[in-house]
Design a protein around this motif. Structure first.
Motif, PDB file in Angstrom:
ATOM      1  N   VAL A   1      -3.702  55.125  -1.616  1.00 10.87           N
ATOM      2  CA  VAL A   1      -3.399  55.800  -2.879  1.00 10.87           C
ATOM      3  C   VAL A   1      -2.696  54.840  -3.834  1.00 10.87           C
ATOM      4  O   VAL A   1      -3.301  54.322  -4.772  1.00 10.87           O
ATOM      5  N   ASP A   2      -1.420  54.598  -3.581  1.00  7.29           N
ATOM      6  CA  ASP A   2      -0.663  53.749  -4.500  1.00  7.29           C
ATOM      7  C   ASP A   2       0.241  52.771  -3.763  1.00  7.29           C
ATOM      8  O   ASP A   2       1.223  52.274  -4.331  1.00  7.29           O
ATOM      9  N   GLU A   3      -0.058  52.486  -2.490  1.00  9.01           N
ATOM     10  CA  GLU A   3       0.750  51.524  -1.760  1.00  9.01           C
ATOM     11  C   GLU A   3       0.607  50.127  -2.378  1.00  9.01           C
ATOM     12  O   GLU A   3      -0.334  49.843  -3.113  1.00  9.01           O
ATOM     13  N   MET A   4       1.548  49.255  -2.059  1.00  9.11           N
ATOM     14  CA  MET A   4       1.562  47.907  -2.614  1.00  9.11           C
ATOM     15  C   MET A   4       0.271  47.162  -2.265  1.00  9.11           C
ATOM     16  O   MET A   4      -0.271  46.408  -3.077  1.00  9.11           O
ATOM     17  N   ASN A   5      -0.234  47.365  -1.054  1.00  7.75           N
ATOM     18  CA  ASN A   5      -1.477  46.739  -0.613  1.00  7.75           C
ATOM     19  C   ASN A   5      -2.030  47.534   0.564  1.00  7.75           C
ATOM     20  O   ASN A   5      -1.405  48.498   1.037  1.00  7.75           O
ATOM     21  N   LEU A   6      -3.196  47.125   1.054  1.00  7.27           N
ATOM     22  CA  LEU A   6      -3.848  47.865   2.126  1.00  7.27           C
ATOM     23  C   LEU A   6      -3.068  47.790   3.439  1.00  7.27           C
ATOM     24  O   LEU A   6      -3.059  48.749   4.213  1.00  7.27           O
ATOM     25  N   ARG A   7      -2.429  46.659   3.699  1.00  8.34           N
ATOM     26  CA  ARG A   7      -1.657  46.580   4.943  1.00  8.34           C
ATOM     27  C   ARG A   7      -0.495  47.557   4.925  1.00  8.34           C
ATOM     28  O   ARG A   7      -0.179  48.186   5.943  1.00  8.34           O
ATOM     29  N   LYS A   8       0.150  47.703   3.775  1.00  7.87           N
ATOM     30  CA  LYS A   8       1.239  48.676   3.656  1.00  7.87           C
ATOM     31  C   LYS A   8       0.720  50.088   3.921  1.00  7.87           C
ATOM     32  O   LYS A   8       1.415  50.923   4.500  1.00  7.87           O
ATOM     33  N   CYS A   9      -0.507  50.335   3.510  1.00  8.31           N
ATOM     34  CA  CYS A   9      -1.128  51.636   3.756  1.00  8.31           C
ATOM     35  C   CYS A   9      -1.342  51.844   5.253  1.00  8.31           C
ATOM     36  O   CYS A   9      -1.066  52.924   5.794  1.00  8.31           O
ATOM     37  N   ALA A  10      -1.828  50.805   5.941  1.00  7.26           N
ATOM     38  CA  ALA A  10      -2.019  50.884   7.391  1.00  7.26           C
ATOM     39  C   ALA A  10      -0.683  51.059   8.108  1.00  7.26           C
ATOM     40  O   ALA A  10      -0.571  51.825   9.072  1.00  7.26           O
TER      41      ALA A  10
ATOM     42  N   ASP B   1       8.624  55.197  13.556  1.00  8.15           N
ATOM     43  CA  ASP B   1       9.144  53.953  12.984  1.00  8.15           C
ATOM     44  C   ASP B   1       8.320  52.794  13.515  1.00  8.15           C
ATOM     45  O   ASP B   1       7.554  52.937  14.462  1.00  8.15           O
ATOM     46  N   LEU B   2       8.500  51.629  12.900  1.00  9.83           N
ATOM     47  CA  LEU B   2       7.710  50.446  13.262  1.00  9.83           C
ATOM     48  C   LEU B   2       8.580  49.345  13.855  1.00  9.83           C
ATOM     49  O   LEU B   2       8.205  48.169  13.814  1.00  9.83           O
ATOM     50  N   SER B   3       9.729  49.706  14.419  1.00  5.54           N
ATOM     51  CA  SER B   3      10.642  48.699  14.948  1.00  5.54           C
ATOM     52  C   SER B   3      10.064  47.949  16.136  1.00  5.54           C
ATOM     53  O   SER B   3      10.486  46.830  16.438  1.00  5.54           O
ATOM     54  N   ASP B   4       9.094  48.548  16.828  1.00  5.33           N
ATOM     55  CA  ASP B   4       8.482  47.912  17.998  1.00  5.33           C
ATOM     56  C   ASP B   4       7.053  47.467  17.726  1.00  5.33           C
ATOM     57  O   ASP B   4       6.258  47.295  18.655  1.00  5.33           O
ATOM     58  N   VAL B   5       6.722  47.284  16.444  1.00  3.88           N
ATOM     59  CA  VAL B   5       5.352  46.936  16.061  1.00  3.88           C
ATOM     60  C   VAL B   5       5.353  45.634  15.267  1.00  3.88           C
ATOM     61  O   VAL B   5       6.212  45.418  14.405  1.00  3.88           O
ATOM     62  N   TYR B   6       4.389  44.776  15.579  1.00  6.28           N
ATOM     63  CA  TYR B   6       4.209  43.533  14.831  1.00  6.28           C
ATOM     64  C   TYR B   6       2.784  43.487  14.299  1.00  6.28           C
ATOM     65  O   TYR B   6       1.828  43.563  15.072  1.00  6.28           O
ATOM     66  N   PHE B   7       2.629  43.392  12.964  1.00  8.20           N
ATOM     67  CA  PHE B   7       1.304  43.310  12.352  1.00  8.20           C
ATOM     68  C   PHE B   7       0.858  41.853  12.287  1.00  8.20           C
ATOM     69  O   PHE B   7       1.621  40.972  11.883  1.00  8.20           O
ATOM     70  N   ALA B   8      -0.384  41.608  12.689  1.00  6.17           N
ATOM     71  CA  ALA B   8      -0.926  40.251  12.760  1.00  6.17           C
ATOM     72  C   ALA B   8      -1.590  39.867  11.448  1.00  6.17           C
ATOM     73  O   ALA B   8      -2.790  40.091  11.258  1.00  6.17           O
ATOM     74  N   GLY B   9      -0.829  39.313  10.524  1.00  5.27           N
ATOM     75  CA  GLY B   9      -1.381  38.842   9.259  1.00  5.27           C
ATOM     76  C   GLY B   9      -1.470  39.924   8.202  1.00  5.27           C
ATOM     77  O   GLY B   9      -1.303  41.107   8.467  1.00  5.27           O
ATOM     78  N   LYS B  10      -1.782  39.494   6.988  1.00  4.16           N
ATOM     79  CA  LYS B  10      -1.855  40.413   5.860  1.00  4.16           C
ATOM     80  C   LYS B  10      -3.291  40.817   5.514  1.00  4.16           C
ATOM     81  O   LYS B  10      -3.505  41.809   4.826  1.00  4.16           O
ATOM     82  N   ALA B  11      -4.247  40.042   5.958  1.00  4.37           N
ATOM     83  CA  ALA B  11      -5.653  40.347   5.673  1.00  4.37           C
ATOM     84  C   ALA B  11      -6.223  41.256   6.752  1.00  4.37           C
ATOM     85  O   ALA B  11      -5.786  41.228   7.898  1.00  4.37           O
ATOM     86  N   PRO B  12      -7.207  42.091   6.421  1.00  5.81           N
ATOM     87  CA  PRO B  12      -7.816  42.973   7.427  1.00  5.81           C
ATOM     88  C   PRO B  12      -8.606  42.180   8.454  1.00  5.81           C
ATOM     89  O   PRO B  12      -9.138  41.111   8.171  1.00  5.81           O
ATOM     90  N   SER B  13      -8.675  42.730   9.664  1.00  9.55           N
ATOM     91  CA  SER B  13      -9.438  42.094  10.733  1.00  9.55           C
ATOM     92  C   SER B  13     -10.891  42.548  10.743  1.00  9.55           C
ATOM     93  O   SER B  13     -11.748  41.907  11.356  1.00  9.55           O
ATOM     94  N   GLY B  14     -11.175  43.656  10.088  1.00  9.79           N
ATOM     95  CA  GLY B  14     -12.540  44.166  10.053  1.00  9.79           C
ATOM     96  C   GLY B  14     -12.728  45.177   8.943  1.00  9.79           C
ATOM     97  O   GLY B  14     -11.761  45.697   8.374  1.00  9.79           O
TER      98      GLY B  14
END
Length: 214
Positions: A127-136, A146-159
């Motif tokens: 909708v209006d998130e800063m970018n697609l990763r923020k949406c994910a 919460d996301l305290s135990d999560v690490y996102f691998a990069g800013k670009a989509p994998s697929g």
């Protein structure tokens, strides 16, 4: 249309293509293997042969072991490969299953634009998130709390998957805790080989290309 992202140029291409349709960002949360897989039969045979060969020519090793015993020193601990694997769960809601494989979090709920329950990764309409990763991230946070135990691998989509009603972008992430997920929604932790029980052929083809086979 299927796409596996390879760098920022592909991400910009997807962004321009997707502009004509609504966009959905999906978070592919992965639990890495917690225990080494059993060795390949060839490797196991080689190790057994090496062990026997050392026993044949290992008079010096035997002497050293005898001296160690006389000095009261403890024998070396067993290697990780020789340790007995812990008891594993058969419950697909548990992280204590398939400890030698990668597991992926999937949830069952209403999919965007379809209005019917189906299995999918945690996802959200952009909708209006800063970018697609923020949406994910937002989609995953809604499920986990919460996301305290999560690490996102990069800013670009994998697929990327071009669906009839919308465009879906996949963002891979890693679950870095061993605690179980506490959620009221229907969910499961499944291996790469089990994804075919939950997804159609089109999406499965993309996932097989996107996710590592080890």
């Amino acid at each position: 249309m299927l796409g596996v992202a390879r760098g920022k140029s592909r991400y910009r291409l997807y962004s321009s293509v997707a502009a004509s349709k609504p966009i959905v960002a999906a978070a592919v949360l992965e639990r890495l293997p917690l225990y080494p897989r059993p060795p390949h039969p060839t490797v196991a045979s080689f190790r057994e042969l090496s062990k026997k060969w050392k026993q044949i020519i290992g008079e010096v090793d035997i002497l050293e072991q005898t001296l160690d015993d006389m000095k009261g020193r403890a024998a070396p601990a067993a290697s990780d490969q020789e340790k007995v694997a812990p008891v594993q769960s058969t419950d697909r809601k548990s992280l204590q299953r398939l400890l030698d494989q990668r597991l992926y979090l999937i949830v069952r709920g209403n999919s965007p634009y379809k209005g019917q329950k189906e299995w999918h990764f945690p996802e959200k309409k952009y909708v209006d998130e800063m970018n697609l990763r923020k949406c994910a991230e937002s989609a995953l946070e809604t499920f986990l709390g919460d996301l305290s135990d999560v690490y996102f691998a990069g800013k670009a989509p994998s697929g990327h998957l071009d669906c009839p009603e919308f465009q879906r972008f996949y963002y891979r992430s890693h679950f870095v805790a061993s605690k179980e997920v506490a959620a009221s929604k229907d969910y499961a932790w499944v291996s790469r080989d089990e994804l075919g029980e939950y997804f159609d052929e089109t999406q499965l083809e993309l996932l097989k290309r996107m996710l590592p086979n080890f």
